[in-house]
Design an enzyme around this catalytic site. Structure first.
Site, short mmCIF file in Angstrom:
data_model
loop_
_atom_site.label_atom_id
_atom_site.label_comp_id
_atom_site.label_asym_id
_atom_site.label_seq_id
_atom_site.Cartn_x
_atom_site.Cartn_y
_atom_site.Cartn_z
N GLU A 166 -4.92 -8.89 0.32
CA GLU A 166 -5.58 -8.59 1.60
C GLU A 166 -7.05 -8.37 1.33
O GLU A 166 -7.41 -7.72 0.34
CB GLU A 166 -5.04 -7.29 2.22
CG GLU A 166 -3.73 -7.42 2.91
CD GLU A 166 -3.28 -6.10 3.53
OE1 GLU A 166 -4.14 -5.27 3.89
OE2 GLU A 166 -2.07 -5.91 3.64
N GLU A 175 0.80 -1.22 0.00
CA GLU A 175 0.00 0.00 0.00
C GLU A 175 0.84 1.28 0.00
O GLU A 175 0.87 2.01 1.00
CB GLU A 175 -0.99 -0.01 1.17
CG GLU A 175 -1.98 -1.14 1.07
CD GLU A 175 -3.12 -1.05 2.06
OE1 GLU A 175 -3.29 0.00 2.71
OE2 GLU A 175 -3.88 -2.03 2.19
#
Ligand code: BGP
Length: 444
Positions: free
Chosen positions: A351, A161
């Site tokens: 995720e 991220e």
């Protein structure tokens, strides 16, 4: 050869390990940040967290009993290189080496994330993501990881991220170091992150020739109705739109340079005068070929037709997790589809998970029907996309155990396994068994 579908779960070092300053570990920006009072809610630290550092054997055993064939974990950079570069901490290397061996003992494929936000404090003090040396430091770190673990680890995630690294550069952003950097500085950091990624890819290819590499950005997904071509195209456009006021949150800021070799054209239009120097060599480095399109996806926004050729939000019957994130299983259909059609790489969800205030009840169990429902519905949308011909090679639930949800502390529980933070006792939740059944039935 066709990849085996990865049924996994994920974690990150700072959120689970504990072992603060133990055996020679250096501090990360998250250690420093969480030790500064009143920066985060309730001042939680990662000093003990889930004590995974000492209990990893128990945790890996639980993963095996769940039936995982893959586990995504991250290395704490400052555990293996306390200063970020230079002197290696052999005790830190041993910890990860033992963890990897433990996974392999049960036939669990390690997926190793190099960077899950815990920048060594020493590197932050030398400029961190604003320093032009970051790609070199990151390359050195990647080389060490490749050399020490590449005989057993083949799957690598360079950076998790990247948008959240940038988030940490805005004051009040929640994420460490939560300092107010200018937009110009943040755009410089974006470019440095991309160059660090490209450097790590090249280094890993050299040190681990049979490595398989990706990076793991995160995004929400606009979800149109299945039978409305017009809205499907609108959703696709929205998904890949660069938001002038919030460029980090779009998909294209990081993924276009990596997969397509250049920033989206709006980037050059919107930020004239703020953009760092970008050379053809940089773009070549950044777009060094990778093997997967990894993506973290938690949520999305459903749309329906407004009857006049446009769309309107469709929030009928939507539920939310305790952080207010909408439960939109269709995000795992449209996200992979749009990504595959643009970037043409096998997709893997790195995720996806659900936060709730789970409790152990009198019967000694944790009943979390919302999470079981979440798992069934999201994985079924993912498999639907796969059946529709999208090349999907895996799914990782976030996360294997409850953990420190960064600045939000220990309240939000995402795990399949409950942690009692006093006694550190592990209790598989009902959803642990639901996921076990999903994996079993996919294999039959
Ligand atoms: C992961 C974090 C998780 C969780 C998730 C959500 O990488 O380690 O703890 O916060 O990202 O990401 P976002 O808040 O960007 O949706």
């Amino acid at each position: 050869m066709k990849e085996k579908f990865a049924w996994g779960a994920a974690s990150a070092a700072f959120q689970i390990e504990g072992g603060y300053r133990e055996d020679g570990k250096g501090d990360s920006i998250w250690d420093v940040y969480t030790h500064e009072l009143n920066r985060t809610k309730g001042n939680p630290t990662g000093d003990i967290a889930c004590d995974h550092y000492h209990r990893y054997k128990e945790d890996v055993k639980l993963m095996a009993e769940l039936g995982l064939n893959a586990y995504r974990f991250s290395v704490a950079w400052s555990r293996v290189l306390p200063d970020g570069y230079g002197k290696v901490n052999e005790a830190g290397i041993k910890f990860y080496s033992d963890l990897i061996d433990e996974m392999l003992k049960y036939g669990i494929e390690p997926y190793l994330t190099l960077y899950h936000w815990d920048l060594p404090q020493k590197l932050f003090e030398r400029g961190g993501w604003l320093s032009p040396d970051m790609p070199v430091w990151f390359g050195e770190y990647a080389k060490l990881i490749g050399e020490r673990f590449g005989d057993r680890v083949k799957y690598f995630i360079t950076i998790n991220e990247p948008s959240n690294i940038i988030e940490g550069m805005t004051q009040g952003g929640g994420n460490a170091p939560a300092l107010g950097y200018s937009l110009k500085d943040r755009l410089t950091a974006v470019h440095t992150i991309l160059k660090a990624h490209g450097t790590a890819v090249r280094v890993l290819r050299e040190t681990v020739p049979d490595s398989k590499i990706g990076f793991a950005p995160c995004s929400g997904v606009p979800c149109p109705p299945h039978d409305d071509k017009n809205l499907i195209e609108k959703a696709r456009k929205e998904f890949f739109r660069l938001d002038k006021n919030n460029p980090k949150d779009g998909v294209t800021l990081f993924s276009d340079p990596i997969f397509l070799g250049d920033y989206p054209k709006e980037y050059y239009e919107y930020y004239q005068g703020l953009i760092p120097e970008i050379t053809p060599e940089d773009l070549d480095l950044i777009s060094s070929p990778i093997d997967f399109c990894f993506q973290n996806i938690y949520s999305g926004q459903k749309f329906k037709s407004d009857g006049n050729g446009d769309w309107t939000a469709d929030n009928d019957g939507i539920s939310y997790n305790m952080l207010g994130w909408a439960v939109v299983p269709e995000a795992l259909y449209w996200g992979p589809k749009f990504l595959y059609e643009r970037y043409r790489k096998p997709i893997c969800i790195m995720e996806n998970g659900f936060a709730w205030e789970d409790k152990v009840t009198e019967d000694g169990k944790v009943h979390d029907p919302e999470r079981s429902d979440f798992l069934k519905r999201y994985t079924s949308e993912l498999l639907r996309a796969k059946n529709d011909g999208i090349d999907i090679c895996g799914y990782f639930y976030w996360s294997i155990i409850d953990n420190l949800e960064w600045e939000l502390g220990f309240g939000p529980r995402f795990g399949l396994i409950h942690i009692d933070y006093e006694s550190l006792v592990r209790t598989p939740k009902d959803s642990y068994y639901t996921y076990r059944d999903i994996i079993k039935s996919s294999e039959s």
